[in-house]
Design a protein around this motif. Structure first.
Motif, short mmCIF file in Angstrom:
data_model
loop_
_atom_site.label_atom_id
_atom_site.label_comp_id
_atom_site.label_asym_id
_atom_site.label_seq_id
_atom_site.Cartn_x
_atom_site.Cartn_y
_atom_site.Cartn_z
N ASP A 228 41.99 1.60 77.36
CA ASP A 228 42.62 0.85 78.45
C ASP A 228 43.05 1.75 79.60
O ASP A 228 43.19 1.27 80.75
CB ASP A 228 43.83 0.07 77.94
CG ASP A 228 43.43 -1.03 76.96
OD1 ASP A 228 42.24 -1.40 76.95
OD2 ASP A 228 44.31 -1.48 76.19
N ASN A 229 43.28 3.04 79.35
CA ASN A 229 43.83 3.91 80.38
C ASN A 229 42.88 5.06 80.73
O ASN A 229 43.30 6.16 81.11
CB ASN A 229 45.18 4.49 79.93
CG ASN A 229 46.22 3.42 79.74
OD1 ASN A 229 46.84 2.97 80.71
ND2 ASN A 229 46.42 3.02 78.49
N ARG A 230 41.63 4.79 80.60
CA ARG A 230 40.64 5.83 80.87
C ARG A 230 40.69 6.28 82.33
O ARG A 230 40.42 7.45 82.63
CB ARG A 230 39.24 5.31 80.54
CG ARG A 230 38.18 6.42 80.54
CD ARG A 230 36.87 5.98 79.93
NE ARG A 230 36.00 7.12 79.73
CZ ARG A 230 35.34 7.39 78.64
NH1 ARG A 230 35.48 6.59 77.58
NH2 ARG A 230 34.56 8.44 78.55
N LEU B 258 43.37 6.55 84.06
CA LEU B 258 44.53 7.43 84.21
C LEU B 258 44.28 8.81 83.56
O LEU B 258 44.85 9.81 83.99
CB LEU B 258 45.77 6.79 83.57
CG LEU B 258 46.23 5.46 84.15
CD1 LEU B 258 47.42 4.93 83.38
CD2 LEU B 258 46.59 5.64 85.64
N HIS B 259 43.46 8.81 82.52
CA HIS B 259 43.16 10.06 81.80
C HIS B 259 41.65 10.24 81.73
O HIS B 259 41.01 9.98 80.68
CB HIS B 259 43.74 10.03 80.39
CG HIS B 259 45.17 9.56 80.33
ND1 HIS B 259 46.20 10.21 80.96
CD2 HIS B 259 45.72 8.47 79.71
CE1 HIS B 259 47.33 9.58 80.72
NE2 HIS B 259 47.07 8.50 79.95
N TYR C 293 44.70 2.49 73.55
CA TYR C 293 45.37 3.13 74.70
C TYR C 293 44.37 3.97 75.49
O TYR C 293 44.33 3.92 76.73
CB TYR C 293 46.53 4.00 74.21
CG TYR C 293 47.18 4.76 75.34
CD1 TYR C 293 48.14 4.16 76.15
CD2 TYR C 293 46.81 6.08 75.62
CE1 TYR C 293 48.72 4.85 77.22
CE2 TYR C 293 47.38 6.78 76.68
CZ TYR C 293 48.33 6.16 77.47
OH TYR C 293 48.90 6.85 78.53
#
Length: 333
Positions: free
Chosen positions: A101-103, A105-106, A98
């Motif tokens: 894959d969502n670096r 977004l965060h 997670y």
């Protein structure tokens, strides 16, 4: 201000913790450093505390299905602090995917487990140094107390030996004082700059070998382990036409220190009756004795001048007046 979200694996149990902290190691100290496997843990460095709080809540919400019951965590040996932040290790790989894959977004920077472990080692080394210094200080204090106790024991033994010697001297001193009292040789006491002096006199010019004070100096010497002294440090006798005058050094009439290991205090304690008896004698002016013994009480020079003659006459008059009063006896008990 940069802040962090930490992902810390437990060292003994199959679980990990998700939480927020500005200082990851400082926070981990609250739930025992030894409980964390720092090498296999990591941190997420984010731009601000707001971002850190937000990411912590998101991760904990996403993986809430793997959250462990706080009571079970506490029952397994961990503390209450952060007990609700533990998650089962089964979701570890999904958490890693997670974050990858969502670096976007965060946004974050990884704080590696190696760097965390290095910080912990430095902290532990620093703590060990502090503890070692504290232990060394404690050992030094123990040795200091032991030395102090040894010194106190040694001083007590010294005082016991000194008291035994002083009590033997006391018998001789009382005998000599009592003899001079009976023979009415006691004139008074001089409180001089060199200390107190007992003043004796006799109306007869005594022969050279006859003395008023017959107690030898060595009879008043006391010794104890690594110490010693003399109760009477000197005396001087002078024969004139008016008669014979003698001055005898005395110990201080009052102790100068309050320590139980003070020699003067012990002398005062043992000889307090005799010193009190002497202390009530007539006070002889020091200027009289200065005139009679101008260089000092314990020197051999005397004066033949008019001032000396007058002082000697006054002292002999005091002797005659003292003879009219019966001094109370001393007790040798």
């Amino acid at each position: 201000m940069t802040s962090h979200v930490y992902i810390l694996r437990h060292a003994q149990h199959p679980r990990f913790k998700i939480g927020k902290a500005n200082d990851i190691i400082g926070r981990a100290r609250n739930f025992r450093l030894e409980a964390i496997d720092f090498s296999n843990s990591f941190g997420l460095s984010v731009a601000s505390e707001i971002d850190a709080y937000a990411l912590e809540r998101i991760l904990q919400r996403i993986f809430r299905h793997a959250r462990l019951d706080a009571d079970q965590v506490i029952a397994s040996g961990d503390g209450r602090d952060g007990a609700s932040e533990w998650f089962d290790i089964s979701c570890w790989s999904r958490l890693m995917r997670y974050l990858e894959d969502n670096r976007d977004l965060h946004p974050h920077e990884i704080v590696s487990g190696e760097s965390l472990a290095l910080l912990v080692n430095k902290l532990l080394q620093s703590t060990e140094t502090v503890l070692a210094r504290a232990q060394l200080k404690k050992e030094k204090e123990v040795r200091r107390i032991e030395r102090q106790e040894t010194q106190l024991l040694f001083r007590r033994e010294q005082m016991v030996e000194l008291e035994q010697n002083l009590r033997l001297i006391r018998l001789k001193l009382v005998e000599e004082l009592e003899r001079n009292r009976r023979e009415r040789n006691v004139v008074g006491i001089c409180h001089g700059r060199y200390g107190p002096f007992l003043v004796l006199a006799n109306a007869k010019p005594l022969p050279a070998k006859e003395v008023l004070w017959r107690l030898e100096l060595q009879d008043t010497q006391y010794r104890y382990h690594y110490g010693g002294g003399s109760l009477i440090t000197g005396y001087k006798q002078l024969t004139r036409l008016e008669g014979t005058i003698c001055v005898v050094s005395l110990p201080r009439l009052e102790p100068q220190e309050d320590s139980p290991f003070c020699t003067d205090r012990l002398i005062y304690h043992i000889f307090q009756d005799e010193l009190a008896w002497i202390g009530h004698l007539r006070s002889i002016p020091e200027v009289w004795l200065d005139a009679i013994f101008p260089v000092g009480f314990l020197h051999d020079t005397d004066s033949k001048g008019e001032e000396s003659e007058l002082a000697a006459e006054r002292l002999m008059q005091a002797h005659r007046e003292a003879g009219l009063t019966e001094l109370r006896p001393l007790s040798s008990d």
